[in-house]
Design an enzyme around this catalytic site. Structure first.
Site, PDB file in Angstrom:
ATOM      1  CB  SER A  12     -75.703 -21.128 113.299  1.00 53.30           C
ATOM      2  OG  SER A  12     -76.762 -21.834 113.912  1.00 53.30           O
ATOM      3  CG  ASN A 107     -88.851 -19.666 118.813  1.00 51.19           C
ATOM      4  OD1 ASN A 107     -87.725 -19.182 118.736  1.00 51.19           O
ATOM      5  ND2 ASN A 107     -89.141 -20.680 119.613  1.00 51.19           N
ATOM      6  CG  HIS A 109     -88.466 -25.764 120.397  1.00 52.16           C
ATOM      7  ND1 HIS A 109     -87.981 -25.185 121.544  1.00 52.16           N
ATOM      8  CD2 HIS A 109     -88.685 -27.065 120.675  1.00 52.16           C
ATOM      9  CE1 HIS A 109     -87.918 -26.114 122.496  1.00 52.16           C
ATOM     10  NE2 HIS A 109     -88.344 -27.260 121.983  1.00 52.16           N
TER      11      HIS A 109
HETATM   12  C1  GRF Z   1     -80.390 -23.612 118.095  1.00 52.61           C
HETATM   13  O1  GRF Z   1     -80.415 -24.908 118.625  1.00 52.61           O
HETATM   14  C2  GRF Z   1     -81.805 -23.191 117.806  1.00 52.61           C
HETATM   15  O2  GRF Z   1     -82.644 -24.285 117.550  1.00 52.61           O
HETATM   16  C3  GRF Z   1     -82.233 -22.549 119.068  1.00 52.61           C
HETATM   17  O3  GRF Z   1     -81.086 -21.832 119.495  1.00 52.61           O
HETATM   18  C4  GRF Z   1     -79.925 -22.629 119.168  1.00 52.61           C
HETATM   19  C5  GRF Z   1     -78.794 -21.754 118.717  1.00 52.61           C
HETATM   20  O4  GRF Z   1     -79.147 -21.151 117.526  1.00 52.61           O
HETATM   21  N1  GRF Z   1     -83.381 -21.714 118.815  1.00 52.61           N
HETATM   22  P1  GRF Z   1     -78.156 -20.122 116.751  1.00 52.61           P
HETATM   23  O5  GRF Z   1     -76.945 -20.925 116.307  1.00 52.61           O
HETATM   24  O6  GRF Z   1     -77.758 -19.039 117.736  1.00 52.61           O
HETATM   25  O7  GRF Z   1     -78.978 -19.637 115.605  1.00 52.61           O
END
Ligand code: GRF
Length: 204
Positions: A12, A107, A109
């Site tokens: 996402s 990154n 977090h």
């Molecule tokens: C999210 O919570 C992000 O903060 C962490 O990975 C999780 C999934 O992210 N780094 P995404 O939907 O795959 O971008």
């Protein structure tokens, strides 16, 4: 600015960056999406957007973490990427990988670092009774979740929240600040002093 985005899951955050890159004046383009998970949803998002998507499973990769990471580095190198963006990349990158890309490796977090490093951050925040949480975009250094902080966003912890509801509220902020930070870096507005303090020039 050419981006290599590394994902492990749904992507996402990658999607938010893909969407940002579509706006006409956005100063970055994604030249590679890479995953350590062959079935990562982020790979599909990349393909749908016409972006090169590569995956190499780290499972059964003989040679260990260093060898795997140098294979990934070579892929990134030959893609011509200027900035490596970890976006839900759930692998600890090796020290040699960080050394090779330090200063061009960021990154996101989902906590207000330095609080709640590591995994299961939302449950940890709830268990600690914090009234606010959020997300942090930072430069990656060898120590996990510890590099210079570029941007943060804050969300309230609400009564009745569980890890899922808190994660969703934070994710919305992630999708807002990650593309913003990448724009700032592309515009050459981000600098880090010797104490590891980041300043963003002319940040409106
Ligand atoms: C999210 O919570 C992000 O903060 C962490 O990975 C999780 C999934 O992210 N780094 P995404 O939907 O795959 O971008």
């Amino acid at each position: 600015l050419k981006l290599a985005v590394l994902v492990s899951g749904g992507g996402s955050n990658l999607q938010a960056i893909i969407d940002a890159c579509k706006t006409p004046d956005y100063p970055a383009e994604i030249v590679l999406v890479f995953s350590n998970q062959l079935d990562a949803g982020g790979l599909e998002r990349a393909r749908r957007a016409g972006i090169r998507a590569e995956a190499i499973s780290h499972k059964g990769f003989e040679g260990g973490r260093e060898a795997y990471d140098s294979t990934v580095s070579n892929l990134i190198e030959e893609s011509g990427a200027d900035l490596v963006v970890l976006a839900g990349y759930l692998r600890l990158v090796s020290e040699s990988f960080v050394t090779r890309w330090e200063g061009r490796l960021i990154n996101i977090h989902p906590s207000l670092l330095p609080s709640f490093k590591g995994l299961h951050v939302h449950q940890a925040a709830l268990d600690a009774g914090v009234k606010y949480s959020g997300c942090t975009v930072h430069y990656v250094v060898p120590e996990v979740d510890s590099g210079p902080i570029i941007a943060q966003a804050v969300v309230p912890v609400l009564p009745g929240d569980d890890a899922g509801t808190l994660a969703q509220r934070i994710l919305k902020q992630e999708h807002r600040i990650y593309p913003q930070v990448i724009r700032w870096i592309a515009e050459g507005r981000v600098s880090v002093d010797e104490a590891g303090i980041v300043t963003v020039a002319d940040a409106n």
